[in-house]
Scaffold this motif. Sequence first.
Motif, short mmCIF file in Angstrom:
data_model
loop_
_atom_site.label_atom_id
_atom_site.label_comp_id
_atom_site.label_asym_id
_atom_site.label_seq_id
_atom_site.Cartn_x
_atom_site.Cartn_y
_atom_site.Cartn_z
N UNK A 34 0.37 -0.96 -0.09
CA UNK A 34 0.29 0.04 -0.11
C UNK A 34 0.91 1.48 -0.29
N UNK A 35 0.61 1.77 -1.19
CA UNK A 35 1.65 3.07 -1.03
C UNK A 35 0.90 4.12 -0.26
N UNK A 36 1.87 4.83 0.28
CA UNK A 36 0.90 6.52 0.97
C UNK A 36 -0.18 6.91 -0.12
N UNK A 101 -3.11 4.01 12.02
CA UNK A 101 -4.08 3.00 10.88
C UNK A 101 -5.74 2.58 11.66
N UNK A 102 -6.76 3.45 10.49
CA UNK A 102 -7.74 3.41 11.35
C UNK A 102 -8.97 2.66 10.47
N UNK A 103 -10.03 1.50 10.60
CA UNK A 103 -10.39 1.00 10.40
C UNK A 103 -12.38 1.88 10.21
N UNK A 180 -7.93 10.78 14.22
CA UNK A 180 -7.03 11.64 14.28
C UNK A 180 -5.75 11.45 13.38
N UNK A 181 -6.44 12.21 12.29
CA UNK A 181 -6.09 11.88 11.03
C UNK A 181 -4.81 11.03 10.76
N UNK A 182 -5.68 9.16 10.74
CA UNK A 182 -4.46 8.18 10.26
C UNK A 182 -3.72 8.59 8.73
N UNK A 183 -3.14 7.41 8.39
CA UNK A 183 -2.07 7.62 7.74
C UNK A 183 -2.78 6.74 6.55
N UNK A 184 -3.58 5.78 7.00
CA UNK A 184 -4.12 4.67 6.69
C UNK A 184 -5.95 4.05 7.15
N UNK A 185 -6.35 4.18 6.13
CA UNK A 185 -8.29 3.83 6.72
C UNK A 185 -8.30 2.36 6.38
N UNK A 186 -8.66 1.51 6.38
CA UNK A 186 -9.37 0.27 6.31
C UNK A 186 -10.91 0.14 6.25
N UNK A 212 -8.48 15.60 0.74
CA UNK A 212 -7.30 16.40 1.53
C UNK A 212 -6.81 15.94 2.42
N UNK A 213 -6.56 15.04 3.10
CA UNK A 213 -5.61 14.52 4.29
C UNK A 213 -4.48 13.71 3.57
N UNK A 214 -4.67 13.33 2.63
CA UNK A 214 -3.42 12.69 2.17
C UNK A 214 -3.57 11.33 2.38
N UNK A 215 -4.68 10.78 2.87
CA UNK A 215 -3.79 9.11 3.64
C UNK A 215 -4.43 7.94 2.70
#
Length: 332
Positions: A34-36, A101-103, A180-186, A212-215
């Motif tokens: 998974x890329x940013x 990482x949020x889900x 919390x502005x995660x870097x990855x949302x599942x 907008x968040x770049x996640x």
Amino acid sequence: MPVQNSLMDIKNLHIHFNMRQGVVRAVDGASFQIAPGQIIGLVGESGCGKSVTSRALLRIEAPGKIIAGEILYHSQDNSTQQLNQLDPCGDTIRALRGRDIAMIFQEPMTSFGPMHTIGAQVREAILVHHPMSKKEAWHLAVEALKWARFPNPENVAGRFPHQLSGGMRQRAMIAMALSCRPRLLIADEPTTALDVSTEAQILDLLSERQESLGMAILYITHNLAVISQIAQIVMVMYLGKIVEQAVTETLFNAPKHPYTRALLESIPRLDREPGARLAVIKGMLPDPYKRPTGCPFHPRCSMMIPELCPIDDPAMTVTSDGSRVACHLYKN
Ligand SMILES: Nc1ncnc2c1ncn2[C@@H]1O[C@H](COP(=O)(O)OP(=O)(O)O)[C@@H](O)[C@H]1O
Ligand code: SF4
Ligand SMILES: [Mg+2]
């Protein structure tokens, strides 16, 4: 399809459930990156291992066990953590959950408790990772609800989960996950229980927040039509393996794996002749206790090569247009 700058690398992941009746190999050698900032879709029939794979990225695979493979998380400070080696109840993974990482799930009530207001629950999610006053956290919770397009976020913050419709609850869960502005949302089938217009609103909201968040988003669904609307890259899973991965446009215009083709033929299309019958994928997903030998798709595959496919499990090959496919028809 090399990913330049990786956020997560999943390598040859195997997850088993030991049951009384035998072993379920829910994830059987899945590998992907998974890329940013990327929206990557994971699609496949119900029971193919999508949820088990994605939950393992947060180390919530129990009662399943990671038998082999690696889950590498590349942090913002350029360090790499091997998540598969962490204690699933330990501080390190708990610090990553929600913050990095949020889900979100199909049913928001699994995330919200019934006894507290939406605002109080989003506020607590913020306070777990960011020490601040309750008043400041409340302000951020209301802000997060505003991002999730509630016209009157203060009012929604004061309501209990059961006082919201299914679509509103789903938006509130997205607000909590993104607070919390995660870097990855599942996102595991977040629109499966919703009607089509609410689904469209949620997909639009997720795309807008991703931009907008770049996640990054790992978007999971059994529905190819949904994946075509949101994902930049699509992975197709069959019996715990990624069998094809391609840029969304390529996957839809030039599908390679016979399973992907069968899935695509089974979705309704406007340009189909009136009265034309939809193709149904032959057979059913095999009994989880009796996995086929060789290529796992061979009992259902119309292109099966009898002397090869039931014996030899094909490795992943990269085709000339950059798709990755695990099928003997595409061997170099
Ligand atoms: N808690 C569990 N106990 C036993 N088997 C499970 C459990 N959770 C999932 N599985 C099995 O793992 C396989 C993959 O399940 P899952 O990841 O939920 O599929 P999907 O999300 O693609 O519908 C299925 O065969 C399922 O029965
Ligand atoms: S390897 Fe053989 S059985 Fe498997 S998908 Fe390809 S052609 Fe079909
Ligand atoms: Mg699932």
